[in-house]
Scaffold this motif. Structure first.
Motif, PDB file in Angstrom:
ATOM      1  N   TYR A  53      17.340  33.361  95.668  1.00 54.61           N
ATOM      2  CA  TYR A  53      18.223  33.471  94.504  1.00 54.61           C
ATOM      3  C   TYR A  53      17.990  32.256  93.614  1.00 54.61           C
ATOM      4  O   TYR A  53      17.927  31.124  94.098  1.00 54.61           O
ATOM      5  CB  TYR A  53      19.682  33.510  94.977  1.00 54.61           C
ATOM      6  N   TYR A  54      17.840  32.505  92.307  1.00 53.49           N
ATOM      7  CA  TYR A  54      17.581  31.427  91.364  1.00 53.49           C
ATOM      8  C   TYR A  54      18.510  31.531  90.155  1.00 53.49           C
ATOM      9  O   TYR A  54      18.776  32.627  89.667  1.00 53.49           O
ATOM     10  CB  TYR A  54      16.146  31.504  90.817  1.00 53.49           C
ATOM     11  N   THR A  55      18.932  30.388  89.677  1.00 53.69           N
ATOM     12  CA  THR A  55      19.609  30.322  88.376  1.00 53.69           C
ATOM     13  C   THR A  55      18.692  29.659  87.350  1.00 53.69           C
ATOM     14  O   THR A  55      18.959  29.728  86.157  1.00 53.69           O
ATOM     15  CB  THR A  55      20.940  29.553  88.467  1.00 53.69           C
ATOM     16  N   LEU A  60      13.505  33.468  83.992  1.00 55.20           N
ATOM     17  CA  LEU A  60      14.834  33.466  83.381  1.00 55.20           C
ATOM     18  C   LEU A  60      14.864  32.793  82.018  1.00 55.20           C
ATOM     19  O   LEU A  60      15.843  32.938  81.282  1.00 55.20           O
ATOM     20  CB  LEU A  60      15.833  32.766  84.309  1.00 55.20           C
ATOM     21  N   ASP A  61      13.812  32.065  81.671  1.00 55.47           N
ATOM     22  CA  ASP A  61      13.817  31.324  80.406  1.00 55.47           C
ATOM     23  C   ASP A  61      14.087  32.223  79.211  1.00 55.47           C
ATOM     24  O   ASP A  61      14.862  31.877  78.328  1.00 55.47           O
ATOM     25  CB  ASP A  61      12.495  30.577  80.198  1.00 55.47           C
ATOM     26  N   GLN A 167      23.887  33.904  80.673  1.00 51.32           N
ATOM     27  CA  GLN A 167      23.445  33.217  81.882  1.00 51.32           C
ATOM     28  C   GLN A 167      23.092  34.269  82.932  1.00 51.32           C
ATOM     29  O   GLN A 167      23.971  34.831  83.579  1.00 51.32           O
ATOM     30  CB  GLN A 167      24.515  32.262  82.411  1.00 51.32           C
ATOM     31  N   TYR A 168      21.818  34.524  83.040  1.00 49.33           N
ATOM     32  CA  TYR A 168      21.314  35.483  84.014  1.00 49.33           C
ATOM     33  C   TYR A 168      20.823  34.741  85.244  1.00 49.33           C
ATOM     34  O   TYR A 168      20.556  33.538  85.194  1.00 49.33           O
ATOM     35  CB  TYR A 168      20.153  36.285  83.418  1.00 49.33           C
ATOM     36  N   SER A 169      20.692  35.472  86.346  1.00 50.14           N
ATOM     37  CA  SER A 169      20.129  34.898  87.563  1.00 50.14           C
ATOM     38  C   SER A 169      19.100  35.877  88.122  1.00 50.14           C
ATOM     39  O   SER A 169      19.028  37.034  87.716  1.00 50.14           O
ATOM     40  CB  SER A 169      21.225  34.577  88.582  1.00 50.14           C
ATOM     41  N   LEU A 170      18.313  35.383  89.040  1.00 49.46           N
ATOM     42  CA  LEU A 170      17.194  36.132  89.607  1.00 49.46           C
ATOM     43  C   LEU A 170      17.380  36.249  91.115  1.00 49.46           C
ATOM     44  O   LEU A 170      17.599  35.253  91.800  1.00 49.46           O
ATOM     45  CB  LEU A 170      15.890  35.387  89.297  1.00 49.46           C
ATOM     46  N   LEU A 171      17.292  37.481  91.606  1.00 46.33           N
ATOM     47  CA  LEU A 171      17.296  37.741  93.042  1.00 46.33           C
ATOM     48  C   LEU A 171      15.942  38.327  93.379  1.00 46.33           C
ATOM     49  O   LEU A 171      15.534  39.334  92.798  1.00 46.33           O
ATOM     50  CB  LEU A 171      18.407  38.738  93.414  1.00 46.33           C
ATOM     51  N   GLY A 182      24.908  39.178  87.144  1.00 41.10           N
ATOM     52  CA  GLY A 182      25.621  38.956  88.394  1.00 41.10           C
ATOM     53  C   GLY A 182      25.288  40.013  89.416  1.00 41.10           C
ATOM     54  O   GLY A 182      24.678  41.057  89.087  1.00 41.10           O
ATOM     55  N   PHE A 183      25.693  39.767  90.643  1.00 40.08           N
ATOM     56  CA  PHE A 183      25.419  40.676  91.749  1.00 40.08           C
ATOM     57  C   PHE A 183      26.677  40.803  92.600  1.00 40.08           C
ATOM     58  O   PHE A 183      27.356  39.814  92.856  1.00 40.08           O
ATOM     59  CB  PHE A 183      24.271  40.143  92.619  1.00 40.08           C
TER      60      PHE A 183
END
Length: 189
Positions: A53-55, A60-61, A167-171, A182-183
């Motif tokens: 998991y990454y923020t 994501l840029d 603000q997205y994140s990567l799973l 979000g998840f």
């Protein structure tokens, strides 16, 4: 919670991949992961690997960084050479970015190569006239490369930045991934 899932299970396999959720097979059961405002995904059932998991991540840029619009205010001495450098500057970025407003809109690099020699409203027109919007909504990392190329060709530029509230994140699951705001994680029976 997603971080609890990753702490508990270091690997998973995708058994179902849908537009708004996926089901993961983990040691001892199945987990459903719902996506909140999914932006991008590459998910293939049967594939698996490490859960991470990454923020902050190059993927994501495009979604999280502020955006910059670049205008030029003078013609370059060699528009064709600058054009090639602009292509290289954008192509060298590891992140995904699609310009939806400027002369690059709706074109890929192959059509850009052809497009350089024709048409109104193209990158050729902007470079030859030496004025107008060069690129829009560019992440800073790409904007910096493009501005360096413009500076090398002694182009006068003007930039405008706009804050990005997203603000997205990567799973990621091995080579597969989802980018979302979000998840939500649910244990299945």
């Amino acid at each position: 919670m997603l971080l609890d899932l990753i702490d508990r299970y270091s690997t998973a396999t995708i058994s179902v991949a849908q537009t708004t959720y996926m089901i993961l097979e983990v040691e001892g059961g199945k987990i459903r992961v719902d996506f909140r405002e999914k932006a991008e995904a590459i998910l293939k059932p049967g594939r698996g690997g490490a859960l991470t998991y990454y923020t902050h991540h190059p993927l994501l840029d495009h979604y999280n960084e502020d955006k910059t619009t670049i205008y030029i205010n003078s013609p370059p001495n060699d528009p064709e050479a600058l054009y090639i450098e602009l292509q290289q500057a954008i192509a060298s970025s590891p992140q995904k970015w699609v310009d939806t407003q400027s002369a690059y809109a709706n074109l890929d690099f192959k059509s850009l190569s052809i497009d350089y020699t024709i048409g109104k409203g193209t990158i050729k027109e902007v470079l030859i006239q030496g004025k107008g919007m060069l690129l829009s909504s560019v992440p800073p990392s790409i904007a910096n490369r493009v501005l360096a190329a413009c500076e090398k060709h002694r182009l006068a530029t003007k930039t405008f930045s706009e804050p990005n509230p997203n603000q997205y994140s990567l799973l990621s699951i091995g080579p597969s991934y989802v980018i979302a705001k979000g998840f939500a994680v649910h244990q299945l029976q």
